[in-house]
Design an enzyme around this catalytic site. Structure first.
Site, PDB file in Angstrom:
ATOM      1  N   ARG A  94       1.889  -5.967  64.821  1.00 59.11           N
ATOM      2  CA  ARG A  94       1.643  -7.409  64.888  1.00 59.11           C
ATOM      3  C   ARG A  94       2.262  -8.012  66.157  1.00 59.11           C
ATOM      4  NH1 ARG A  94       5.797 -10.910  61.084  1.00 59.11           N
ATOM      5  NH2 ARG A  94       4.359 -12.550  61.733  1.00 59.11           N
ATOM      6  N   ARG A 133       7.281 -24.009  62.894  1.00 59.58           N
ATOM      7  CA  ARG A 133       8.298 -22.958  62.665  1.00 59.58           C
ATOM      8  C   ARG A 133       9.725 -23.504  62.809  1.00 59.58           C
ATOM      9  NH1 ARG A 133       5.278 -18.150  62.455  1.00 59.58           N
ATOM     10  NH2 ARG A 133       3.450 -18.311  63.773  1.00 59.58           N
ATOM     11  N   PRO A 187       6.875 -11.444  54.316  1.00 57.64           N
ATOM     12  CA  PRO A 187       5.504 -11.042  54.617  1.00 57.64           C
ATOM     13  C   PRO A 187       5.248 -10.687  56.078  1.00 57.64           C
ATOM     14  CG  PRO A 187       5.630 -13.387  54.105  1.00 57.64           C
ATOM     15  CD  PRO A 187       6.940 -12.792  53.723  1.00 57.64           C
ATOM     16  N   ASN A 188       4.474  -9.651  56.243  1.00 55.08           N
ATOM     17  CA  ASN A 188       3.977  -9.171  57.544  1.00 55.08           C
ATOM     18  C   ASN A 188       5.037  -8.455  58.382  1.00 55.08           C
ATOM     19  OD1 ASN A 188       1.239 -10.211  57.249  1.00 55.08           O
ATOM     20  ND2 ASN A 188       2.194 -12.227  57.406  1.00 55.08           N
ATOM     21  N   TYR A 233       7.172  -9.819  68.740  1.00 47.85           N
ATOM     22  CA  TYR A 233       8.061  -9.075  67.843  1.00 47.85           C
ATOM     23  C   TYR A 233       8.437  -7.675  68.353  1.00 47.85           C
ATOM     24  CZ  TYR A 233       6.702 -12.826  64.692  1.00 47.85           C
ATOM     25  OH  TYR A 233       6.482 -14.070  64.136  1.00 47.85           O
ATOM     26  N   GLU A 280      20.364 -16.127  57.065  1.00 51.47           N
ATOM     27  CA  GLU A 280      18.939 -16.144  57.421  1.00 51.47           C
ATOM     28  C   GLU A 280      18.776 -15.521  58.810  1.00 51.47           C
ATOM     29  OE1 GLU A 280      17.631 -20.190  57.900  1.00 51.47           O
ATOM     30  OE2 GLU A 280      15.555 -19.626  58.347  1.00 51.47           O
ATOM     31  N   ASP A 282      15.438 -22.126  46.134  1.00 53.10           N
ATOM     32  CA  ASP A 282      16.036 -22.305  44.808  1.00 53.10           C
ATOM     33  C   ASP A 282      16.638 -21.012  44.281  1.00 53.10           C
ATOM     34  OD1 ASP A 282      15.374 -24.962  44.801  1.00 53.10           O
ATOM     35  OD2 ASP A 282      13.705 -24.792  43.393  1.00 53.10           O
ATOM     36  N   HIS A 298      15.907 -14.313  61.912  1.00 55.83           N
ATOM     37  CA  HIS A 298      14.555 -14.256  62.476  1.00 55.83           C
ATOM     38  C   HIS A 298      14.596 -13.450  63.753  1.00 55.83           C
ATOM     39  CE1 HIS A 298      13.158 -17.184  59.620  1.00 55.83           C
ATOM     40  NE2 HIS A 298      14.270 -17.854  59.860  1.00 55.83           N
ATOM     41  N   LEU A 299      13.611 -12.588  63.916  1.00 51.00           N
ATOM     42  CA  LEU A 299      13.543 -11.778  65.135  1.00 51.00           C
ATOM     43  C   LEU A 299      13.316 -12.673  66.349  1.00 51.00           C
ATOM     44  CD1 LEU A 299      11.207  -9.070  63.594  1.00 51.00           C
ATOM     45  CD2 LEU A 299      13.567  -8.664  64.336  1.00 51.00           C
ATOM     46  N   SER A 300      12.387 -13.614  66.202  1.00 51.44           N
ATOM     47  CA  SER A 300      12.053 -14.501  67.317  1.00 51.44           C
ATOM     48  C   SER A 300      12.877 -15.780  67.222  1.00 51.44           C
ATOM     49  CB  SER A 300      10.558 -14.835  67.264  1.00 51.44           C
ATOM     50  OG  SER A 300      10.268 -15.574  66.088  1.00 51.44           O
ATOM     51  N   ASN A 302      15.172 -12.355  55.968  1.00 51.53           N
ATOM     52  CA  ASN A 302      14.186 -12.870  56.912  1.00 51.53           C
ATOM     53  C   ASN A 302      12.962 -13.197  56.064  1.00 51.53           C
ATOM     54  OD1 ASN A 302      12.209 -13.420  58.754  1.00 51.53           O
ATOM     55  ND2 ASN A 302      12.667 -11.683  60.102  1.00 51.53           N
ATOM     56  N   HIS A 345       9.112 -21.314  56.167  1.00 49.62           N
ATOM     57  CA  HIS A 345       8.621 -22.648  56.491  1.00 49.62           C
ATOM     58  C   HIS A 345       7.880 -23.310  55.328  1.00 49.62           C
ATOM     59  CE1 HIS A 345       9.627 -20.838  60.275  1.00 49.62           C
ATOM     60  NE2 HIS A 345       8.649 -19.965  60.164  1.00 49.62           N
ATOM     61  N   ALA A 368       7.132 -15.971  57.135  1.00 45.55           N
ATOM     62  CA  ALA A 368       6.401 -17.249  57.037  1.00 45.55           C
ATOM     63  C   ALA A 368       6.881 -18.106  55.865  1.00 45.55           C
ATOM     64  CB  ALA A 368       4.907 -16.980  56.919  1.00 45.55           C
ATOM     65  N   ARG A 372       9.223 -22.026  69.279  1.00 44.00           N
ATOM     66  CA  ARG A 372       7.827 -21.697  69.033  1.00 44.00           C
ATOM     67  C   ARG A 372       7.065 -22.931  68.520  1.00 44.00           C
ATOM     68  NH1 ARG A 372       7.494 -16.232  65.763  1.00 44.00           N
ATOM     69  NH2 ARG A 372       5.277 -16.567  66.282  1.00 44.00           N
TER      70      ARG A 372
HETATM   71  C1  DQA Z   1       9.846 -14.618  61.750  1.00 40.79           C
HETATM   72  C2  DQA Z   1       9.407 -15.998  62.265  1.00 40.79           C
HETATM   73  C3  DQA Z   1       8.412 -16.648  61.303  1.00 40.79           C
HETATM   74  O1  DQA Z   1       8.024 -17.935  61.789  1.00 40.79           O
HETATM   75  C4  DQA Z   1       7.170 -15.797  61.162  1.00 40.79           C
HETATM   76  O2  DQA Z   1       6.292 -16.351  60.208  1.00 40.79           O
HETATM   77  C5  DQA Z   1       7.481 -14.368  60.844  1.00 40.79           C
HETATM   78  C6  DQA Z   1       8.639 -13.730  61.453  1.00 40.79           C
HETATM   79  C7  DQA Z   1      10.746 -13.884  62.746  1.00 40.79           C
HETATM   80  O3  DQA Z   1      11.381 -12.917  62.341  1.00 40.79           O
HETATM   81  O4  DQA Z   1      10.805 -14.257  63.926  1.00 40.79           O
HETATM   82  O5  DQA Z   1       6.713 -13.704  60.142  1.00 40.79           O
HETATM   83  O6  DQA Z   1      10.582 -14.822  60.552  1.00 40.79           O
END
Ligand code: DQA
Length: 147
Positions: free
Chosen positions: A17, A110, A9-10, A22, A97, A86, A99-101, A73, A79, A76, A106
């Site tokens: 965003r 997270r 998501p997002n 990001y 897995e 599963d 994550h960009l950040s 990725n 978490h 959200a 953080r």
């Molecule tokens: C994220 C980190 C997550 O905590 C956050 O909810 C995201 C992006 C990242 O790529 O850094 O939407 O997965």
């Protein structure tokens, strides 16, 4: 080798965003980056983005018997989602897995990843390059398994 790359998501809002976290590059830029990396590393990729937990679960299940590995990725849902954990365990494909950040630096909420136990590696804080590194990780993992 074919890898399924899932973005949660997002992540379709990249570029708009929270650019301080990001960056200013868009989701289309991310797709191009991943496709370029895959081509250089000699693998095929299928890209999927969804804002819906169930759709992500469905897509992971569809990869069973088709993809050789999964790069995810979960955004959200990282978490919160036992369902995605599963699903990854159910299909049993090697997963990385991304994550960009750097989620370890953080907010405290997270720092917990529900999906990490189903993944061979977590890559965080490398921006778009994290996806390239994830492809490399899966290629190495699968070639080791073949030998
Ligand atoms: C994220 C980190 C997550 O905590 C956050 O909810 C995201 C992006 C990242 O790529 O850094 O939407 O997965």
């Amino acid at each position: 080798m074919t890898f399924l790359v899932i973005n949660g998501p997002n992540l379709n809002m990249l570029g708009i965003r929270e650019p301080d976290i990001y960056g200013r590059r868009t989701y289309a830029d991310l797709e191009a980056h991943i496709r370029g990396a895959a081509q250089r590393l000699g693998v095929a990729v299928e890209l999927f983005q969804s804002n819906h937990e169930g759709a992500i679960v469905d897509r992971i299940q569809e990869a069973y018997g088709k993809a050789d590995g999964i790069i995810i990725n979960p955004a959200a849902y990282t978490h919160t989602s036992i369902a995605i954990l599963d699903a990854l365990k159910a299909v049993g494909l090697p997963a990385v897995e991304v994550h960009l950040s750097d989620i370890s630096q953080r907010e405290p909420f997270r720092r917990v990843s529900y999906v990490a136990p189903a993944c061979i590696r977590t890559i965080a804080g490398m921006g778009f390059d994290g996806y390239t590194e994830a492809i490399r990780t899966l290629v190495e993992h699968l070639s080791r398994r073949e030998n």
